[in-house]
Design a protein around this motif. Structure first.
Motif, PDB file in Angstrom:
ATOM      1  N   PHE B  84       0.848  -1.202   0.000  1.00 47.96           N
ATOM      2  CA  PHE B  84       0.000   0.000   0.000  1.00 47.96           C
ATOM      3  C   PHE B  84       0.875   1.240   0.000  1.00 47.96           C
ATOM      4  N   VAL B  85       1.915   1.237   0.838  1.00 47.08           N
ATOM      5  CA  VAL B  85       2.762   2.426   0.946  1.00 47.08           C
ATOM      6  C   VAL B  85       3.557   2.627  -0.325  1.00 47.08           C
ATOM      7  N   THR B  86       4.173   1.560  -0.852  1.00 46.74           N
ATOM      8  CA  THR B  86       5.005   1.726  -2.036  1.00 46.74           C
ATOM      9  C   THR B  86       4.170   2.078  -3.253  1.00 46.74           C
ATOM     10  N   GLN B  87       2.915   1.618  -3.295  1.00 44.94           N
ATOM     11  CA  GLN B  87       2.100   1.961  -4.453  1.00 44.94           C
ATOM     12  C   GLN B  87       1.820   3.459  -4.503  1.00 44.94           C
ATOM     13  N   SER B  88       1.598   4.061  -3.335  1.00 44.24           N
ATOM     14  CA  SER B  88       1.326   5.499  -3.332  1.00 44.24           C
ATOM     15  C   SER B  88       2.591   6.308  -3.567  1.00 44.24           C
TER      16      SER B  88
END
Lengths: 110, 135
Positions: B84-88
């Motif tokens: 989730f974090v890396t996608q954003s």
């Protein structure tokens, strides 16, 4: 390197630092090592007793585990125990969330 | 170098042994929980121990048990958080909107649902029959 590479790098540095912390403390403060060994012995015995109940087999298996984990490979066990403890209380989720907010672009908020 | 390899080999062998003890504890606990301290329970324990420890499938059982313990401790939530974090944090491509989390707003959900209902533009916009006029 883009932001995705940065976050992988941050996690690759932050997680080993957290895990190496207990052996480092035990190396610097010998009393901490003794206290942690006593705690580990009690914890291992309680774990085995929880699986097998009271009896001679519990004492034998607990003694084997205590020899290997508390006396022979204690520094490895301390790191693994710290990793397990942090994993069980969801600390790594907080770390990843914190790194994500640190890398967020203040202009766009994303 | 050889000393270091010997150290690693010894550590791996001891870790395997400790893992086998923990799996034995799990098997004994499971059998006793289901069957009590009966003879059938001991037969079951012996059978499981033979298959897990003395067959050629120890690498499979040990790996599966390790994965099971990791997932029981919440390792999956770390992977989910990480993606989730890396996608954003990914860089937006040219001519493409910057993406946030997979579901970030009600508008986004509506657009996805609309896209799922009408995957082909030609099929989605069929002309409706004219409404019936009162005679």
């Amino acid at each position: 390197m883009n932001e995705k590479g940065n976050i992988v790098l941050f996690i690759a540095i932050a997680v080993p630092l957290i895990i190496v912390l207990p052996p480092l403390i035990m190396e610097l403060i010998p009393e901490a090592k003794i206290i942690f060994q006593v705690i580990s012995i009690f914890m291992l015995y309680t774990t085995v007793r929880g699986y097998l109940g009271d009896g001679p087999l519990t004492i034998v298996i607990a003694a084997i585990l205590i020899y290997f984990l508390v006396f022979k490979w204690f520094f490895v066990f301390a790191s693994a125990y710290m990793f397990q403890l942090l994993l069980s209380i969801q600390v790594f989720s907080v770390v990843i969330w914190g790194i994500g907010t640190r890398l967020r672009n203040p202009a766009t908020g994303q | 170098m050889l000393t270091f390899l010997g150290f690693l080999g010894e550590m791996f062998a001891d870790a395997n042994f400790v893992l086998k003890i923990f799996i034995l504890l799990t098997i004994v606990s499971w059998a006793r929980m289901h069957l009590g301290k009966s003879a059938l329970s001991y037969i079951l324990i012996a059978g499981f121990c033979y298959f897990v420890f003395f067959s050629d499938l120890w690498a499979l059982f040990g790996g599966v048990y390790l994965l099971y313990m990791l997932f029981m401790l919440g390792f999956a939530s770390i992977i989910i958080d990480f993606f989730f974090v890396t996608q954003s944090q990914g860089m937006p491509q040219q001519g493409q909107e910057e993406q946030g989390s997979p579901v970030d707003s009600g508008k986004d959900v509506m657009e996805r649902m609309h896209g799922m209902r009408h995957p082909h533009p030609g099929l989605g916009a069929r002309p409706r029959p004219p409404p019936m006029m009162p005679g």
